[in-house]
Design an enzyme around this catalytic site. Structure first.
Site, short mmCIF file in Angstrom:
data_model
loop_
_atom_site.label_atom_id
_atom_site.label_comp_id
_atom_site.label_asym_id
_atom_site.label_seq_id
_atom_site.Cartn_x
_atom_site.Cartn_y
_atom_site.Cartn_z
N LYS A 117 0.93 -1.25 -0.13
CA LYS A 117 -0.11 0.03 -0.01
C LYS A 117 0.92 1.31 -0.06
CE LYS A 117 -4.11 -1.70 0.62
NZ LYS A 117 -5.41 -1.51 0.21
N ASN A 122 -5.41 3.43 -1.09
CA ASN A 122 -5.88 2.03 -1.69
C ASN A 122 -4.87 1.91 -3.03
OD1 ASN A 122 -7.06 -0.33 -2.02
ND2 ASN A 122 -9.03 0.48 -2.38
N ILE A 437 -11.39 -17.62 1.23
CA ILE A 437 -11.75 -16.27 1.90
C ILE A 437 -12.98 -15.75 1.26
CG2 ILE A 437 -10.52 -14.03 1.93
CD1 ILE A 437 -9.21 -16.49 3.41
N GLY A 438 -13.54 -16.28 0.15
CA GLY A 438 -14.85 -15.67 -0.34
C GLY A 438 -15.26 -15.90 -1.65
N GLU A 490 -19.37 -15.16 -4.28
CA GLU A 490 -19.57 -13.75 -4.32
C GLU A 490 -19.68 -13.15 -5.92
OE1 GLU A 490 -16.39 -11.45 -2.27
OE2 GLU A 490 -16.32 -12.92 -0.77
N ARG A 521 -5.72 -2.74 -12.25
CA ARG A 521 -6.95 -2.99 -11.65
C ARG A 521 -7.44 -1.86 -10.96
NH1 ARG A 521 -9.34 -8.06 -12.45
NH2 ARG A 521 -7.36 -9.70 -12.93
N HIS A 700 -2.50 -14.22 -5.75
CA HIS A 700 -1.88 -13.02 -7.01
C HIS A 700 -1.32 -13.64 -7.81
CE1 HIS A 700 -3.00 -10.55 -3.42
NE2 HIS A 700 -3.52 -9.77 -4.41
#
Ligand SMILES: Nc1nc2c(c(=O)[nH]1)N[C@@H](CNc1ccc(C(=O)N[C@@H](CCC(=O)N[C@@H](CCC(=O)N[C@@H](CCC(=O)O)C(=O)O)C(=O)O)C(=O)O)cc1)CN2
Ligand SMILES: [Zn+2]
Length: 761
Positions: A117, A122, A437-438, A490, A521, A700
């Protein structure tokens, strides 16, 4: 009387995300290098033109990057890790992309550089890697070509560069030395770079040293003097830019460095203006960063004119005006937003509009408001009046609920030990339970369906049907793989923050408000303009449906209050704490509704928990207090037997481990795989009391992790945390991966868990 106007940087992705599309097409070998370069050139030209048309005195050169501006500087300085097998003078754009993401159309794949970061934003930059005997060599051709480009187009180019000390600070020494040790080698090369720019006819270089807004060790402070004394020899004017915070204890240092100008972030630290005015040497210009580069609210120009009146009196022509920081962190152009209501639109300013604010304020300060600008000035004031008087912002029932929070609402009924028993009883999970993680792959089909839905080509029913099919597929895959605690995947979410913003009151969302997050992104941060509340359940039906497809415990998935706050544009008319607690109460209702619907494992993601931490340590405790409270307010509504998970990534946890423990989540899943489980040291040293899922592979990367590798990592973890409290999971969501990557990776993960169970029984 004149006033110089400029910007510290401008968004580069393009109003229509042209750069993202071109870069991704180049990676997929659908366009050539020449085509990619042409898009870059076109975007630069367009963005400079916008700056000129707004009336700025300079255009910003050096803020363009095909991936990241810090990586650009690494290539300029020849900082290329050995594993890329490329001499600095032979590095091309494919070397650059291999460093950024591990692969490119040409050249051998290799492990990508670490991403982290950029301060409290962000945005993610690529971490420079320094070898013990790091040499620096100058490769400035591309930057110099951009300067030429701007000049050829008739612009006055001000070049922006990350400063030598911030560059070293942001990098990582690969070995037992400090990156500061490299300053003597770096400085001559940095000076040579400045000299080349001077030779090219560049008058001003903006040298960004945002680390002057941090708590710096003494050695680093001293190094500033050494460095800038040495760079003083180069005859180019230097504007030292500090942003994201005040100078505080670095004020004396910054004010006296031998450079021709100083830029201050007067949005974050307005109180420092007077002190700086008192101490600024008479030969220096002061660039006042008064237009907020981190948020999208229209500025109060009357107030700013008053704030700057005495500065202008004292400095005269030596006063410059600018946004507080680069405009990289705000969307490009409000003009494109055709679906926001006109009232709300009138309260906002994106990058293009912020340039206009800079020049309008300059005109007002110098008494040069022509007729057109008088009208713009009046419009600015009207918009502020309308925002202040609006009845859409304050909702008594929200503030009443906030005022009525009872301390008991922050705590679960029982302590973890007791809850764990109640959870074990019905969950009946094996040792080393597996979960994810979703998110699962956001396939082109999913994105296309959503696009069709948003454009009205696809009805609600048909869209929901398609999303259900995706969820069913995802649950089926997890069943086949043997994942112990499945998720719904999701599919229905465009983004983990925007999705909730679209459903909550007090929020607005844009159509084109893209902001670069990393590389190609982007995210579209929603806008929180008013009191937040939840008109109806947001995720319950999707989770209920997913649960109906399996006997395993379906994990519900929410984005926590801190992350919803941190990744949005937040209203500036009340403390962030208040807004955060409003979000927490809305999410608390969602947690309760999920539980009532039979979803008894609920994950509340907080990847931005650490990002929200103030840059100065002195401010940490206050933030952590309300941050922890907000999370607990969200979670502590469920019965003992309901298991609360949280997830964090992109973080160092060492210095905030106590606060993490205070969240009192039953399970925390974290990113650790890239650091070889070292991150767990903090959890070990602190004797973290609850369950942990240290991510066992890096999502990633497209590479499929090996079973043995994951087993080894978990064995390492088991040396630090009792095996009974460990979970096995990837280190973040899988939305950027493809199914062809996810299925074998998770199969290997489940196999690793099987082997571990045998070994630890
Ligand atoms: N807000 C936020 N911040 C975050 C993260 C995060 O997940 N969210 N994670 C970290 C950063 N990681 C990130 C990981 C992935 C993406 C990402 O994939 N972004 C997508 C956009 C995601 C999105 O909003 N998608 C929308 C719109 C998609 C889109 O572009 N649609 C096309 C059409 C596509 C088609 O027809 O195929 C269009 O409208 O033109 C959707 O799914 O609905 C991208 O840049 O490509 C962003 C950040 C930290 N910060
Ligand atoms: Zn994550």
């Amino acid at each position: 009387m004149t006033l110089t106007t400029h910007t510290l940087g401008y968004p580069r992705i393009g109003a229509q995300r042209e750069l993202k599309k071109a870069v991704e097409a180049y990676w997929a070998e659908k366009i050539t290098l020449q085509e990619l370069e042409a898009t870059g050139q076109e975007l630069r030209a367009r963005h400079w033109q916008e700056q000129k048309e707004a009336g700025l005195d300079f255009v910003s050169v050096g803020d363009f990057a095909f991936y990241d501006q810090v990586l650009n500087l690494s290539l300029i300085l020849g900082v290329i890790p050995p594993r890329f097998n490329t001499c600095p003078d032979q590095a091309d754009l494919d070397t650059y992309f291999r460093m950024a993401r591990g692969r490119a159309p040409s050249g051998e794949p290799a492990a990508a550089c670490e991403m982290t970061k950029w301060f409290d934003t962000n945005y993610h930059y690529l971490v420079p890697e320094f070898q013990p005997q790091q040499e620096f060599t100058l490769n400035a051709q591309l930057l110099l070509a951009e300067v030429k480009e701007a000049q050829t187009l008739g612009h006055q180019a001000k070049v922006t560069l990350v400063g030598p000390l911030s560059y070293l600070w942001l990098g990582k020494a690969q070995g037992e030395f400090s990156s500061l040790d490299l300053l003597p080698q770096l400085l001559p090369v940095y000076a040579a770079l400045l000299q080349k720019l001077a030779d090219e006819g560049v008058d001003w270089v903006q040298i960004d040293e945002p680390i002057l807004a941090l708590d710096l060790p003494t050695a680093w402070k001293q190094a500033f003097e050494t460095a800038y004394n040495q760079l003083q020899a180069v005859a180019v004017k230097k504007l030292l830019a500090v942003y994201f915070g005040g100078l505080q204890d670095n004020l004396g240092l910054a004010v006296n460095l031998p450079v021709e100008g100083l830029h201050l972030d007067l949005v974050r630290a307005p109180e420092e203006l007077e002190q700086v005015l008192d101490r600024l040497p008479a030969y220096k210009v002061l660039s006042a960063g008064v237009i907020d580069g981190r948020n999208i609210w229209r500025s109060d120009l009357v107030r700013l004119r008053e704030q700057l009146a005495s500065a202008q009196g004292r400095l005269g022509d030596r006063l410059w005006l600018a946004p507080s920081c680069s405009l990289l962190h705000v969307p490009h152009d409000l003009e494109q937003e055709d679906q926001l209501d006109s009232e709300l639109t009138s309260w906002l300013a994106f990058a293009r509009q912020k340039l206009d604010e800079v020049t309008l304020l300059a005109a007002a300060l110098t008494g040069q408001l022509n007729q057109q600008r008088e009208a713009a000035w009046a419009e600015n004031q009207q918009a502020l009046v309308s925002r202040e008087a609006s009845t859409r912002i304050h909702r008594p029932e929200v503030s009443e609920r906030l005022a009525a929070i009872d301390p008991a609402m922050y705590a679960r009924t029982s302590a973890y030990e007791q809850r764990a028993l109640a959870q074990k009883e019905w969950l009946k999970l094996p040792l080393f339970p597996t979960t994810t993680i979703g998110s699962f792959p956001q396939t082109p089909e999913i994105r296309k369906a959503r696009r069709g839905y948003k454009q009205g080509e696809l009805g609600t029913e048909r869209y929901q049907e398609l999303m259900k099919q995706e969820i069913a597929y995802c649950v089926e895959q997890q069943e086949k793989l043997g994942i112990d605690v499945p998720v719904h995947g999701e599919a229905e979410r465009n983004d983990m923050v925007e999705y909730f913003g679209e459903q909550l009151d007090g929020y607005a969302f844009t159509r084109f408000g893209w902001v670069q997050s990393y590389g190609s992104r982007c995210v579209k941060p929603p806008v929180i303009f008013g009191d937040v509340s939840r008109p109806q359940a947001m995720t319950v039906e999707w989770s209920r449906y997913a649960q109906s497809l399996t006997d395993k415990p379906m994990k519900g998935m929410l984005t926590g209050p801190l992350t919803c706050l941190q990744w949005a544009f937040v209203r500036d008319d009340q403390p962030r704490e208040t807004t955060c607690k409003q979000i927490a109460l809305a999410l608390r209702d969602e947690v309760r509704d999920l539980e009532a619907a039979g979803i008894r494992v609920i994950q509340i993601d907080e990847p931005a928990f650490r990002e929200g931490l103030p840059l100065r340590k002195a401010d940490w405790a206050a933030y952590l207090r309300w941050a922890v409270d907000s999370f607990r307010l969200t979670a502590a509504v469920v019965e003992d037997a309901t298991q609360i998970h949280t997830h964090m990534c992109y973080s160092e946890f060492n210095d905030i481990i106590e606060a993490i423990a205070e969240l009192d989540a039953d399970v925390i899943t974290i990113e650790t795989s890239r650091s070889n489980m070292e991150l767990l040291d903090a959890f070990e040293a602190f004797e973290y009391p609850n369950e942990i899922g240290p991510g066992v592979y890096d999502i990633h990367s497209p590479n499929i992790p090996e079973v043995e590798w994951m087993v080894e990592l978990m064995q390492k973890a088991a040396q630090k945390i009792p095996a009974e409290r460990l979970w096995v999971n990837p280190d973040c969501g899988l939305k950027t991966r493809r199914w062809e990557e996810v299925t074998p990776a998770l199969a290997a993960l489940v196999e690793a868990a099987r082997q571990l169970r045998k070994a630890y029984l």
